[in-house]
Design a protein around this motif. Structure first.
Motif, PDB file in Angstrom:
ATOM      1  N   GLN A 143      36.239  27.487  56.156  1.00 38.28           N
ATOM      2  CA  GLN A 143      37.589  28.678  57.056  1.00 38.28           C
ATOM      3  C   GLN A 143      38.474  28.194  55.650  1.00 38.28           C
ATOM      4  N   ARG A 191      37.230  27.103  52.585  1.00 36.96           N
ATOM      5  CA  ARG A 191      36.591  27.261  51.631  1.00 36.96           C
ATOM      6  C   ARG A 191      36.814  29.065  51.478  1.00 36.96           C
ATOM      7  N   SER A 192      36.518  29.116  52.538  1.00 35.88           N
ATOM      8  CA  SER A 192      36.162  31.015  52.124  1.00 35.88           C
ATOM      9  C   SER A 192      37.766  31.510  51.707  1.00 35.88           C
ATOM     10  N   ALA A 193      38.344  30.781  52.032  1.00 38.73           N
ATOM     11  CA  ALA A 193      40.122  31.400  52.341  1.00 38.73           C
ATOM     12  C   ALA A 193      40.562  31.277  50.788  1.00 38.73           C
ATOM     13  N   ALA A 194      40.118  29.865  49.785  1.00 40.74           N
ATOM     14  CA  ALA A 194      40.787  29.456  48.487  1.00 40.74           C
ATOM     15  C   ALA A 194      39.571  30.884  47.646  1.00 40.74           C
ATOM     16  N   SER A 195      38.664  31.230  48.304  1.00 34.93           N
ATOM     17  CA  SER A 195      38.020  32.001  47.228  1.00 34.93           C
ATOM     18  C   SER A 195      38.354  33.578  47.954  1.00 34.93           C
ATOM     19  N   LEU A 196      38.712  33.284  48.574  1.00 35.74           N
ATOM     20  CA  LEU A 196      39.275  34.817  48.367  1.00 35.74           C
ATOM     21  C   LEU A 196      41.016  34.875  47.757  1.00 35.74           C
ATOM     22  N   GLY A 197      41.872  34.183  47.506  1.00 37.75           N
ATOM     23  CA  GLY A 197      42.287  34.029  47.307  1.00 37.75           C
ATOM     24  C   GLY A 197      42.393  34.292  46.234  1.00 37.75           C
ATOM     25  N   TRP A 252      39.723  35.506  44.166  1.00 32.14           N
ATOM     26  CA  TRP A 252      39.411  37.058  43.640  1.00 32.14           C
ATOM     27  C   TRP A 252      40.346  37.941  44.309  1.00 32.14           C
ATOM     28  N   LEU A 253      41.779  37.278  44.866  1.00 34.43           N
ATOM     29  CA  LEU A 253      43.347  38.339  45.038  1.00 34.43           C
ATOM     30  C   LEU A 253      43.397  38.169  43.727  1.00 34.43           C
ATOM     31  N   LEU A 310      42.471  37.436  40.337  1.00 35.78           N
ATOM     32  CA  LEU A 310      41.298  38.272  39.552  1.00 35.78           C
ATOM     33  C   LEU A 310      42.278  40.411  40.198  1.00 35.78           C
ATOM     34  N   TYR A 325      33.819  21.968  45.732  1.00 34.13           N
ATOM     35  CA  TYR A 325      33.614  22.905  45.090  1.00 34.13           C
ATOM     36  C   TYR A 325      33.948  24.109  44.958  1.00 34.13           C
ATOM     37  N   LEU A 367      35.527  30.634  37.925  1.00 31.57           N
ATOM     38  CA  LEU A 367      35.715  32.860  38.353  1.00 31.57           C
ATOM     39  C   LEU A 367      36.587  33.249  36.981  1.00 31.57           C
TER      40      LEU A 367
END
Lengths: 333, 548, 215, 175
Positions: free
Chosen positions: C21, C23-29, C31-32, C34, C187, C195
């Motif tokens: 959770q 990891r996916s929160a960090a990568s969603l953040g 992408w926002l 970006l 990672y 990204l």
């Protein structure tokens, strides 16, 4: 409360006569939809308040039919309002090809109107209007009645806006291109002309008039102005009509936004960067055409530059007028 | 704070008392404390902006400008605009109500990135310092819209203000980012998208707009800063630059910004209407999806600010056509709220009183917005006091009053104490009356042709402006009274129980004020947030939360 | 079900339930972030399109003054750095930390090469007098040449600033790798920096044809 | 109504722009597939895998070292091939401009090739192809907002004399 005169000044512009009815219809539509929404709200507020024991069974959580109805009806009304507004707008904004052209140039805190066919230039500001009214000339922008007028506007420095409430006309004037405003006055009289786009310190002082006069009075105005223009230009009128009087005092008082001009000739002025300069002819000429070069200490760089606004002989008349303000230097060339 | 400590069953101290000392507050990553700090900051700036408004109204009491000179007046209204827009109304609802209530409503322990949340509060404070510094340095007189070429040629600390706005933009972006990730990733198990309270839907739409519109403000402010500093000539007409392009850049942000201001207000009103009439909201899906459609359509319409500014006729037609599509989702929301009252058990509590004032004032604001959207009328009404009255009705009557209603609703949850409700009901009426006394004359004086930002005006408008000035002072005093009793309530009010209004959403199932990490264990959700049973007496009804 | 059933590694934040959770929160953040960066640069691309529409001949003349070879070289440098960055992210997912550091140094090197080429271009332009706005004094362009170079310097300057920020981030990532805080479990940080770097490369991919190859 | 016609044209433009953006990642993927088949026979098996392009993180692509959570680590050669394709496309862009095509055409061709390159970087380097759908949604929304910003502003800038043609307004040359 519900007739157009309460809300809007009398409409003189024949190209925009639909707008008053449109405004009043929208006022009525707003009042009705206000009642349609607030009426049931207040009624339900009392009927279903906590202390009432009343049938509260099965409150509907959604009702597709009702939701579709109250989406479709506002959409229909709004599209109707759009088309009425759009058609009125295109009639009101595109000038007819045979319109009489007048060039309006907005500048920091006054307007200049050029009549290209008649080749005369008229300056319009609060002071200039007083001058003109004194010697019987109609103030501000003079326009013949019942003829379509095309105002081609541009600005010399920042964005101003040519706004005549009585004609329902408003168009910003821009420094980098010409914009067009158009109207056709149907009733003689003088109407306010405001600057509607914020343009600095005296934005609220940038007021003048539009005088709608009969054809003969207009012809007489044109002839008086044209023979006025080949009369030797008197420095005082240039000083008063082109906005100098607004900031510079000519009597020995210290008030005003710009430095006092009384007794300026030959005086050594200390500038912002502590250098000093003798107030001679080319200092005054340069400070008019390019004021930002030498700013007197204690004053902020706010003077608009007049390069291109004053003709050569107007500039000479102005410099002579300022020289004559210093009494002891009467004879000096 | 009175000593009967508000520890709940597991006698853990609540977040107010968990740790004391100024450092524990300024550097706490607890979303509730950050929300309270935003509350204090925005209230102070609102008082500052309000005082400036009273100064402006005092000056306009007489037709000729005699209280202060023109230059100071111009700087005063510029600051009133900038402080109110950038420091009060954009951060207020999303940051104060959002920060405090969002994680609680989701059943989460905190937002997704708490340190980022604290960073955005500090960025907000630094940006505010820059803006206030520009005020102290003699302030700038370009109007809050910074139109070029005036803003790039005038003297004065415009550069300070531009940096302030640039930094404030980032605080708003980071808050938006935080909320979107929290809503996506940290909902309580069982809380599907359509079981979320409607405030979260509108906060989601607000964060999306914050994220997608604020960067354009950042680039605009940066370009204007470079224009003044280095003169790169992008907006400089003598070099071929086009001032209208600046207006496009500015309004592409600023119109979605007004939706940042109003969308949380819609969310609060949907929440309050349903809770205080103890009834399932009418048309949940309609309201939720209309929030999202406002966020999208809201960024299509910015051209209606520039109808008379030399924009081409074709663009005017396109923008006017699109502007009317933005009004439809708002209309759906308003109709659904009124339909929610039908067969409800309406409690006339102070928040509900503010909801009714919101409905009346926002309707007037919205309908005059439609009048301004019609092209042929906007030519006459643009940049007059009609526009000033319109956006005060919508932003102050809508945005700020809904924010105050939200504060009244969640005050017992934030401070664990109740404010005097009778006094609150009376002030809500005086706020409503004085608001109309202040801003309705502006509609009339505006349609009669008094331009905006005028230091002196023509004699015939005098009595209407005097009416507005008197109204402004009544409005100022009644808002001060509101502030007074809310603060008194927070410190000395009677202790409030966990669920004073009988609401079902998750934040009312923890102690008030809530403990440091919100819930004991992870609450799970099995029902919608507004499933009040039919014959409920309004108190212990079936809750959305299945106890751990 | 109140307490979390799965035991959580130490580095997972208390308020997340599982590492996945977080990891996916960090990568969603990321992408926002970006998405927001794309809009930040969109302002400048908008200015470019607007003024290209208004003054096409100035744009043609302006583009001729730019040095195409250096631009093309820079594109190749950035694409290669994107490759090495992607390999670095892949290596973190596999846990080979030494390979990660090697790839990161390669990316930093290429970033520095990009900045060197950029400074060569800038010094050539400043020497020639092709400065933005009023200071534009070079010949061969009628009066509003300053506008083209205003946008040129704004766009490439802002992009170079983002490259510098990227280099700083990568240096920080190397420091964390050395401290052993990055492994095949954690990672996400490397992925996010990857990204960011790909976005910087993406902006240059659009910037290069628009500014240099305007023919 | 001619007003209506123009507005519909505008909406057409916006929707074409939108589907172009949505296709962006898939455009990168298609190019990858074409080059994959041309260069290496071994790639043919991947071509079918790549072709399916389903979004879930299925092990459709050969996996060097399986990860515990079934996390797919793309092989090195995918990156290298993407990189080579990007270099080729850069050459194409430079080539297009060197051809000295008529000025208006060149920029459109250059932008199309640039967005193909962007598609590749997004799809493969940034793992949008096999990442969660939310990332693709964010990308599409923000690019859609950029598209709105550009289209509607150009709707104003490019139609300045619309409806005022016969006024023959003089133009002020920048001083």
């Amino acid at each position: 409360m519900f007739d157009a005169r309460f809300w809007l000044p009398e409409s003189i512009n024949s190209m925009a006569e639909g707008t008053d009815q449109f405004f009043m219809v929208l006022i009525w539509v707003s009042v009705i939809s206000l009642l349609v929404v607030l009426g049931p709200m207040i009624w339900m507020m009392f009927r279903y308040r906590a202390s009432q024991d009343i049938d509260r069974s099965a409150p509907p959580s959604h009702h597709l039919g009702l939701e579709i109805v109250w989406t479709v009806i506002p959409t229909a009304i709004l599209i109707g309002v759009f088309f009425w507004g759009a058609t009125g707008y295109t009639k009101m904004v595109v000038p007819p090809t045979d319109a009489m052209e007048i060039r309006a140039t907005g500048q920091k805190w006054f307007w200049t109107f050029d009549y290209p066919e008649e080749g005369i230039r008229v300056r319009a500001s609060l002071e200039a209007d007083e001058e003109r009214v004194k010697n019987g000339i109609p103030p501000g922008l003079v326009v013949p009645v019942d003829t379509p007028i095309k105002i081609v506007g541009s600005s010399a420095d920042v964005i101003h806006s040519f706004y005549v409430p009585a004609f329902r006309v408003k168009k910003d004037v821009l420094p980098n291109r010409y914009t067009v405003a158009t109207f056709q006055a149907t009733k003689e009289g003088t109407y306010d002309l405001f600057c509607a786009e914020y343009c600095g310190t005296k934005h609220s002082k940038m007021i003048t008039k539009v005088s709608v006069v009969s054809q003969e009075a207009f012809a007489e105005f044109i002839s008086k102005q044209s023979e006025e223009s080949d009369k030797p230009i008197d420095g005082a009128t240039v000083f008063n009509t082109s906005g100098c009087a607004g900031c510079h005092a000519v009597v020995a008082s210290s008030g005003g936004i710009g430095p006092t001009l009384h007794g300026l000739w030959g005086k050594t002025e200390t500038l912002v960067d502590e250098t000093t300069v003798v107030a001679d002819e080319n200092y005054i000429r340069e400070s008019i055409v390019n004021p930002m070069e030498k700013i007197v200490r204690g004053y902020s760089p706010m003077m608009p530059n007049y390069s291109g606004q004053l003709s050569e002989d107007e500039l000479n008349a102005l410099v002579l007028y300022i020289r004559d303000l210093s009494p002891e230097k009467e004879g000096a060339e | 704070m009175s000593d009967n400590s508000h520890t709940d069953a597991h006698n853990e101290p609540d977040y107010l008392r968990a740790s004391t000392g100024i450092k524990s507050w300024l550097f706490s990553v607890d979303h509730k404390r950050i929300g309270v700090m935003y509350l204090i900051a925005t209230t102070l700036f609102m008082m500052l902006g309000g005082l400036m408004a009273l100064g402006i109204r005092l000056e306009l009491f007489t037709a000729s400008g005699d209280l202060i000179d023109a230059d100071t007046y111009n700087r005063l209204f510029t600051l009133h605009g900038s402080v109110m827009v950038f420091l009060v109304i954009i951060p207020a609802a999303p940051a104060v109500i959002g920060n405090f209530v969002l994680p609680l409503m989701l059943g989460a322990k905190d937002v997704a990135f708490p340190r980022l949340n604290l960073a955005s509060f500090h960025i907000y404070m630094i940006g505010a310092i820059f803006l206030i510094a520009s005020m102290i340095l003699g302030s700038f007189d370009t109007g809050w819209t910074f139109y070029t070429p005036y803003s790039s040629t005038t003297n004065g600390p415009v550069a300070w203000a531009l940096t302030g706005v640039f930094i404030l933009g980032f605080s708003s972006i980071l808050t938006g980012l935080n909320f979107i990730v929290t809503i996506h990733k940290m909902r309580a198990p069982g809380m599907t998208w359509f079981r979320m309270p409607l405030l979260l839907w509108s906060l989601y739409a607000t964060s999306a707009v914050q994220l997608l519109a604020t960067p354009v403000l950042a680039i605009t402010v940066l370009l204007l800063f470079l224009e003044r500093l280095v003169g790169i000539g992008i907006f400089d007409p003598s070099l071929g630059g086009d001032p209208i392009l600046f207006q496009h850049f500015f309004w592409f942000y600023s119109h979605p910004a007004v939706y940042i201001m109003i969308l949380p207000a819609f969310g609060i009103i949907s929440e309050l209407v349903s809770v205080h009439s103890q009834r399932k909201i009418f048309g949940y899906k309609g309201i939720a999806l209309s929030s999202i459609s406002i966020a999208i359509v809201g960024s299509l319409v910015w051209g209606h600010h520039m109808f008379t500014s030399g924009q081409s006729i074709y663009a005017n037609l396109v923008f006017s056509f699109l502007t009317f599509f933005v009004a439809i989702p708002t209309a759906i929301k308003v109709f659904s709220w009124v339909a929610t009252l039908y067969r409800g058990n309406i409690q006339i509590t102070p928040p509900m009183m503010y909801v009714f004032t919101f409905m009346a004032l926002f309707m007037i604001g919205g309908l005059t917005g439609v009048t301004l959207g019609a092209l042929s009328l906007d030519v006459h009404l643009h940049d007059t006091y009609f526009v000033v009255a319109h956006f005060h009705y919508v932003m102050m009557g809508g945005g700020i009053l809904a924010y105050i209603a939200g504060l009244h609703h969640w005050w017992p949850k934030i401070f664990g104490r109740m404010y005097p409700q009778k006094l609150a009901r009376i002030t809500s009426i005086t706020v409503f009356l004085s608001f109309n006394l202040t801003f309705f004359p502006m509609f009339i004086v505006g349609s009669r042709g008094m331009p905006r930002r005028y230091y002196e005006y023509v004699e015939s408008f005098t009595w209407l402006n005097q009416l507005a000035t008197v109204g402004a002072f009544f409005l100022g005093t009644s808002l001060f009274v509101t502030l007074g009793y809310l603060i008194w309530g927070a410190i000395r009010g009677p202790a409030a129980d966990n669920n004073p209004w009988g609401a079902l959403s998750l934040e009312w199932h923890t102690s008030s004020p809530p403990i440091e990490h919100n819930f004991h264990g992870q609450p799970t959700v099995d029902a919608g947030p507004y499933d009040y049973p039919e014959e409920s007496s309004g108190t212990d009804s079936s809750s959305q939360w299945v106890p751990a | 079900m109140s307490e979390d059933s799965v035991e959580r590694p130490a580095w997972v934040e208390p308020f997340f339930h599982s590492a996945d959770q977080q990891r996916s929160a960090a990568s969603l953040g990321m992408w926002l972030f970006l998405g927001q960066e794309i809009l930040f640069f969109s302002g400048l691309f908008m200015a470019y399109i607007a003024y290209r529409w208004m003054y096409p001949d100035t744009w043609l003349a302006g583009a001729d003054l730019l040095n195409k070879q250096l631009g093309a070289l820079n594109t190749v440098v950035l694409l290669t750095s994107s490759l090495t960055m992607a390999l670095a992210v892949r290596a973190t997912e596999l846990g080979e930390i030494s390979k990660v550091i090697r790839h990161l140094w390669a990316t930093i090197g290429l970033g520095v090469v990009f900045l060197v080429i950029k400074s060569v271009e800038y010094s050539h332009k400043i020497h020639e007098g092709m400065l933005p706005g009023f200071h534009f004094s070079s010949d061969g362009l009628e009066n509003n040449g300053g506008l083209f170079f205003g946008i040129y310097f704004a766009l490439t300057g802002l992009h170079a600033l983002h490259v510098i920020i990227g280099l700083g981030l990568m240096g920080w990532l190397i420091a964390r790798c050395k401290k052993g805080l990055v492994n095949e479990e954690r990672y996400v940080l490397a992925e996010n920096i990857g990204l960011y770097w790909h976005l910087v490369d993406l902006v240059w991919i659009f910037l290069f044809p628009m500014l240099y190859l305007v023919r | 109504m001619e007003i209506l016609l123009n507005i519909l044209v505008l909406f057409g433009l916006l929707s074409v722009g939108l589907c172009f953006i949505v296709l962006l990642p898939t455009v990168g993927q298609v190019i990858m597939a074409v080059f994959a088949t041309v260069f290496t026979e071994k790639a043919v098996s991947n071509f079918r895998g790549v072709e399916s392009g389903t979004v879930q993180r299925k092990a459709s692509v050969p996996v060097d070292t399986p990860k515990p959570e079934g996390h797919v680590v793309t092989p090195v050669w995918v990156y290298v091939v993407t990189y080579l394709v990007l270099l080729v496309l850069t050459g194409v862009t430079v080539g297009v401009s060197e051809l000295g095509m008529v000025q208006r055409k060149a920029i459109i061709a250059a932008v199309i090739v640039a967005s193909m390159k962007a598609g590749l970087v997004i799809a493969w380097f940034m793992h949008v192809k096999d990442g969660p759908r939310m990332h693709r949604l964010i990308l599409v929304t923000s690019t859609f907002f950029v598209l709105i910003f550009v289209t509607l502003t150009m709707a104003d800038l490019s139609t300045r004399t619309w409806g005022l043609e016969e006024q023959n307004l003089p133009t002020i040359a920048p001083s």
